[in-house]
Write a protein that holds these residues in place. Sequence first.
Motif, PDB file in Angstrom:
ATOM      1  N   SER A 104      73.804  56.720  67.483  1.00 44.25           N
ATOM      2  CA  SER A 104      75.220  56.528  66.829  1.00 44.25           C
ATOM      3  C   SER A 104      76.131  57.465  66.892  1.00 44.25           C
ATOM      4  CB  SER A 104      74.922  56.170  65.402  1.00 44.25           C
ATOM      5  OG  SER A 104      74.673  57.325  64.549  1.00 44.25           O
ATOM      6  N   ALA A 105      77.277  57.034  66.537  1.00 43.66           N
ATOM      7  CA  ALA A 105      78.515  58.026  67.008  1.00 43.66           C
ATOM      8  C   ALA A 105      78.451  59.349  65.760  1.00 43.66           C
ATOM      9  CB  ALA A 105      79.832  57.238  66.550  1.00 43.66           C
ATOM     10  N   SER A 110      70.434  64.827  69.783  1.00 41.11           N
ATOM     11  CA  SER A 110      69.112  64.685  69.246  1.00 41.11           C
ATOM     12  C   SER A 110      68.307  64.903  70.521  1.00 41.11           C
ATOM     13  CB  SER A 110      69.011  63.106  68.788  1.00 41.11           C
ATOM     14  OG  SER A 110      68.980  62.042  69.774  1.00 41.11           O
ATOM     15  N   GLY A 111      66.956  65.214  70.124  1.00 39.28           N
ATOM     16  CA  GLY A 111      65.827  65.306  71.248  1.00 39.28           C
ATOM     17  C   GLY A 111      64.670  66.087  70.532  1.00 39.28           C
ATOM     18  N   ILE A 112      63.874  67.007  71.269  1.00 35.11           N
ATOM     19  CA  ILE A 112      62.692  67.419  70.699  1.00 35.11           C
ATOM     20  C   ILE A 112      62.827  68.925  70.995  1.00 35.11           C
ATOM     21  CG2 ILE A 112      60.173  67.618  71.035  1.00 35.11           C
ATOM     22  CD1 ILE A 112      60.503  64.898  72.475  1.00 35.11           C
ATOM     23  N   VAL A 124      71.135  66.474  65.387  1.00 35.83           N
ATOM     24  CA  VAL A 124      72.449  67.352  65.048  1.00 35.83           C
ATOM     25  C   VAL A 124      73.412  66.250  64.651  1.00 35.83           C
ATOM     26  CG1 VAL A 124      74.144  69.019  65.798  1.00 35.83           C
ATOM     27  CG2 VAL A 124      71.795  69.034  66.718  1.00 35.83           C
ATOM     28  N   TRP A 125      73.992  66.381  63.402  1.00 39.58           N
ATOM     29  CA  TRP A 125      74.972  65.424  62.888  1.00 39.58           C
ATOM     30  C   TRP A 125      76.230  66.102  63.478  1.00 39.58           C
ATOM     31  CZ3 TRP A 125      73.241  61.151  61.096  1.00 39.58           C
ATOM     32  CH2 TRP A 125      71.907  61.141  60.247  1.00 39.58           C
ATOM     33  N   ALA A 126      77.001  64.793  63.774  1.00 40.56           N
ATOM     34  CA  ALA A 126      78.271  65.232  64.394  1.00 40.56           C
ATOM     35  C   ALA A 126      79.126  66.016  63.445  1.00 40.56           C
ATOM     36  CB  ALA A 126      79.087  63.629  64.840  1.00 40.56           C
TER      37      ALA A 126
END
Length: 418
Positions: A104-105, A110-112, A124-126
Amino acid sequence: MDYSEAANRISRKFAQGGQTPDVTKIEGKLRRLVDEFGVQPSEAERSVTSELAKEYNLPAPGSGGSSGAGGSGGGTQEKKIAEGVPGEWVTIEGKIVALSAPASASIAQSGIIADDSGAIRFVVWAKSNAPAMAEGSWYRIESAVMDEYKGVANLKVHSGTTIKEIAEDRSLIPTPTPIKDLRPGIGGVRAKFVQEWEANHERMLQSGLLGDETGTIKFVIWKEPGKEKLVPGAVYNIFYAQVDEFNGRLSLNLNAATILQEEGEIAVSGGEAAFTGAIVHIAPGSGIIKRCPVEGCNRALSRQNYCPVHEIQPKFVYDLRIKGWLDDGEKTHNVLIQRDVVEALTGISLAKAQEIAENNPLGMDEVFLQMRDAVLGRYITCHGREIDGRLLVNKCEKVAFSTGDHTALLNRAGGAPS
């Protein structure tokens, strides 16, 4: 939690040292941690207190001069990834082994991320305005939240998190986990591709079964640029796969995984089952069928040669299968028997079935009827793997039957599931 009271309580602690923190901002931080990130109120209050202490270059009130993280980390404890517990604030050092498209915006990345103890998904929040991390690089992530979603731990990077790149490229050698010991989260296996399944979704690139010496597990690869299929029969080292759970069964999503094919062989075991009974029902869709010829599809076509993904396919490929029910006297088992076993069980080869389908007035229905007559009511032992309530049969043996048992089972055939 009374946010106003907690904010005033924190403010009073620093006022004793001559500082004048903004109570409104303190309350806002507390609300965000508790309401947005699900942090326990006591942990949120401790975290905000430690953050203010760091801002004012002071020891946290009541800390005795220690920041609780070896002198760094804003009051969080440095841990290995595998040691983290949901609800904690942690500082970790790890390598970004995979990045995925944000869902989402509100998500920047995101990842591992992985270290020598294990791996975990991160978000990681924007609005955290955190620096972008690069796949393959090492980072120190301070004051992140260890959270939990659907029973799986994950790491949340927010506005209070500090990210620092580590210049050195440290050695990271992941260790495979036996399939029987996998748990929801991130995991890796050394396994053999033992069976490919028909894709049941247009976005699915490949699905099938992986196995090792301890068991078997379903896997899926979704269509994405650069994704390739696995080779049936090959052995792979697979690291950082997403281990999902649905209805008590585990499966591997390989889209973010590191996949390395290797030489060698694995004696696959586990997941094997054998049932003896009578075939009491042959389901529609049995007999000779047509499959989509498009590479990687292999879906069964309709009578009009229609593929749900690739539409009309006049150059179809013939195949044989039997879908039915095997009754062992106590339980009815859903069985799926593939071409080679069907040929041995019915005595009807693919070539013969094709000749019947193309020359007999009943066409494909005649093949169905002849196969039904060849197996219905017959006692057999079916060997295979039981997946999602269905036995995928790889071998059948005819069995001598008891007249009494045979009659009892046939009397039940009218009530068999369809």
